[in-house]
Design an enzyme around this catalytic site. Structure first.
Site, PDB file in Angstrom:
ATOM      1  N   ASP A 124      -1.460  -0.620   5.204  1.00 42.01           N
ATOM      2  CA  ASP A 124      -0.870  -1.888   5.612  1.00 42.01           C
ATOM      3  C   ASP A 124       0.578  -1.571   5.979  1.00 42.01           C
ATOM      4  O   ASP A 124       1.147  -0.609   5.457  1.00 42.01           O
ATOM      5  CB  ASP A 124      -0.942  -2.869   4.445  1.00 42.01           C
ATOM      6  N   ASP A 141      -0.310  -4.101  -0.413  1.00 44.62           N
ATOM      7  CA  ASP A 141       0.451  -4.708  -1.505  1.00 44.62           C
ATOM      8  C   ASP A 141       0.353  -6.224  -1.586  1.00 44.62           C
ATOM      9  O   ASP A 141       0.786  -6.820  -2.557  1.00 44.62           O
ATOM     10  CB  ASP A 141       1.933  -4.328  -1.368  1.00 44.62           C
ATOM     11  N   ASP A 192      -4.175  -8.403   1.406  1.00 44.97           N
ATOM     12  CA  ASP A 192      -4.752  -7.050   1.394  1.00 44.97           C
ATOM     13  C   ASP A 192      -5.895  -6.905   0.389  1.00 44.97           C
ATOM     14  O   ASP A 192      -6.624  -5.911   0.420  1.00 44.97           O
ATOM     15  CB  ASP A 192      -3.671  -6.010   1.043  1.00 44.97           C
TER      16      ASP A 192
END
Length: 666
Positions: free
Chosen positions: A364, A561, A565
């Site tokens: 990410d 995080d 996600d």
């Protein structure tokens, strides 16, 4: 009212006691139990050994044969049926339900050996009752060594609790009072002086300092803390006084969460361990058949029932698969302890095995590769850099937008702290903001806002285009329709993102970045860190689908995080959560990086490979031991006591080999 306060205090105290009990070391309790059993087993087994070996080795008879036999039966009984009761019960229960475990062979071996002491009085067999106590004593010794290793494996984690602050200095009104940590309430403001431990998790409400967080994150450098910085309980304040508002207490703290994660990991079984368990379920009944067959063959061939019984017992004892059962869990425990010490929390043990098969690592962007908060990267002023920052920060100081915070922070860095008075302040959603500053109309915003206000951009067109190509969010500052300059804001990279991703690329991993940003901005960030594949414009709910697509080419690890996600972390073969992120992301991860450092991704891979290598070594030695020892026992070349010593040594070998994992540089 006083009664209500007392009741509230008692309830809080009771709650804290429950937390303390919950965190008390189960490994320590187990170690004490096995140590106590070990001492009593040998107190009774040593006299038995003296009776047995004084006669057989030196021809010294302390008592006549009949009295000696009775004394051995009396001394052996508590060793087997009281001290070893748990082993006997577990083993016989397994046999009765046709679910065979490691205790099954030891239980049958010791009981049969003990019964020979009774049957010897009828002249059926030779007396092996003394050997039964010796077998159990050596077995308990092996179990104590296992418990010792387990305690050592989690000592790094337990030390965190022991190092926590015992008392806290808090503000009650205008007074400072000192109370036990267990009495801290949510919202209490704690005063932490230099050199003191922060009593519990919180947020800084006053003061500035640096904090040593190495015990949690493994990072040796202190971390600067200012107002609104989060701090972790048990970390050490360095050089300034901090006023910290308690945001988490008891079992909700980060430290308590770490303990839970590690204990959860140590209770899980990885695929190779499940395979070992299935082998054990087949292995034990096979050994029972071999032991019975060995007894029958030797009884027929030698016509010596005593010798046949001794060989049968030796086969049962030597084949106990303790080393096989220990090979995986003890390695996993050592590994999880090592990881915790370095800020790598293995939440699910199976990730250790799966990680070595991963070929694609997906990142990410925001909060993972980048810091997750915008910073002023570049300023292009018409005349003065200080002038454009002073003007823009005076307006932005009235906004809570992350970009506004970045500009205010930049002003503070260059020493501008007293902002000018603004009137007519107005936020223009999606475009910028405006206000009157010393009688002049100031507008700050994007291209659309400038066009809307008829402000000419011709002089700065090249710079605006360059900022766009670099992926900056461009803020244009105008005063009375004249541009003072442009400010480029971007989400700054984490310090170690470039080196960590470079290391992964060199190792042959396919690195991919996934983000909701536009492709241009995403590619700019990807190029900086060395990621060659970018998946941009991804809606939060679609991240999981992108992981599924990538899994068609092999196993995938996903690193993230945020709340959005969590589905992707769950879907990935290995989910790696950033510990500085949201709780739901952490709960969804198989591995948690406590300090959010991407260099720990490389360390986690190294730890995974080293641990699995150690597991395979242990399984090899466990199988090799049985392959060599069982034929020797069948051939009648191993006395039951020697067989038990060899079995105990095999367990100790596996434990020692697992602890060699600590020497690996991860």
């Amino acid at each position: 009212m006083d009664k209500e306060k007392m009741k509230e205090h008692d309830e809080l105290h009771h709650h804290n006691l429950e937390i303390d009990e919950e965190m008390e070391s189960s490994e320590e309790k187990e170690l004490i139990q096995w140590r106590r059993k070990l001492i009593w087993a040998w107190i009774l087994a040593i006299p038995i050994a003296l009776f047995m070996f004084s006669e057989r080795l030196f021809g010294i008879f302390l008592f006549n044969e009949q009295v000696t036999g009775i004394l051995i039966l009396i001394l052996a009984f508590p060793v087997i049926f009281i001290i070893g009761f748990g082993t006997i019960k577990g083993g016989l229960t397994g046999v009765s339900h046709f679910y065979f475990n490691m205790d099954s062979l030891i239980s049958l071996g010791t009981i049969i050996a003990y019964l020979t002491g009774i049957f010897s009085y009828f002249g059926f067999v030779k007396d092996y009752s003394g050997i039964s106590a010796m077998i159990m004593a050596f077995f308990i010794t092996g179990k104590y060594v296992e418990a010792l290793a387990r305690g050592k494996a989690t000592s790094e984690i337990r030390k965190l609790l022991e190092l926590g602050a015992k008392n806290a200095r808090i503000l009650r009104g205008k007074n400072e009072i000192e109370i036990p940590v267990s009495e801290i309430k949510f919202g209490d403001v704690m005063i932490v002086r230099p050199g003191e431990k922060i009593p519990t998790d919180g947020i800084v409400v006053r003061g500035e300092s640096s904090v040593d967080e190495s015990m949690i994150t493994g990072e040796s450098l202190p971390v600067d803390k200012i107002i609104k910085s989060n701090v972790i309980g048990a970390t050490i304040n360095q050089d300034g006084i901090l006023y910290v508002k308690a945001t988490k207490i008891g079992k909700d703290t980060f430290l308590a969460h770490i303990i839970n994660l590690i204990e959860e990991a140590q209770g899980t079984k990885i695929p190779i361990q499940k395979l070992a368990d299935r082998i054990t379920n087949i292995f034990v009944p096979a050994i029972l058949i071999i032991a019975i067959s060995s007894f029958a063959v030797w009884a027929v061939l030698s016509r010596d029932i005593s010798k046949a019984v001794g060989i049968g017992i030796s086969v049962l004892v030597i084949a106990c698969p303790c080393a096989l059962g220990l090979a995986t869990p003890i390695s996993l425990m050592v590994s999880s302890g090592m990881g915790a010490k370095r800020g790598i929390l293995i939440r699910k043990g199976e990730a250790i095995q799966t990680m070595k098969e991963v070929k694609t690592i997906v990142f990410d962007k925001t909060g993972t590769i980048t810091q997750g908060k915008p910073e002023v990267i570049r300023i292009y002023p018409e005349k003065s850099k200080e002038r454009i920052i002073e003007v823009s920060a005076s307006l932005e100081n009235l906004s809570e937008h992350p970009i506004a915070r970045a500009i205010v922070s930049e002003a503070e860095k260059i020493g501008i702290r007293n902002f000018k008075k603004v009137s007519g302040f107005k936020i223009l959603r999606g475009r910028g903001l405006e206000g009157d500053l010393s009688g002049k109309e100031v507008v700050i915003g994007n291209l659309d806002l400038m066009k809307e206000r008829g402000i000419s951009l011709e002089k700065f067109r090249d710079e605006i285009e360059e900022f766009g190509e670099r992926g900056y969010t461009t803020m244009i500052v105008a005063e009375n329709k004249k541009i003072l300059g442009i400010i480029g804001v971007a989400d700054a990279l984490k310090e170690d993102s470039i080196s960590a991703i470079k290391s992964l690329n060199e190792r042959g991993y396919r690195t991919v970045m996934i983000t909701g940003d536009n492709l241009k901005t995403a590619k700019t960030i990807a190029e900086k860190v060395g990621i060659k594949e970018v998946i941009a414009n991804v809606l939060p709910e679609d991240k999981e689908k992108k992981v599924i697509d990538l899994q068609r080419s092999g196993m995938v690890a996903f690193i993230g995080d945020g709340i959005n996600d969590a589905p992707a972390l769950k879907q990935a073969n290995v989910g790696i959560a950033i510990g500085t992120g949201t709780d739901i992301a952490i709960e969804s991860g198989d591995i948690v990086l406590a300090n959010g450092s991407l260099s720990n991704v490389v360390s986690a891979i190294n730890l995974s490979k080293a641990t699995f290598r150690k597991i395979k070594q242990n399984l090899f030695w466990a199988f090799a031991y049985n392959t060599i020892a069982i034929p020797l026992a069948i051939a009648g070349l191993l006395n039951p006591v020697v067989a038990e010593i060899a079995m105990a040594l095999s367990s100790i070998t596996v434990v020692s080999n697992a602890n060699l994992l600590r020497r690996n540089k991860i």
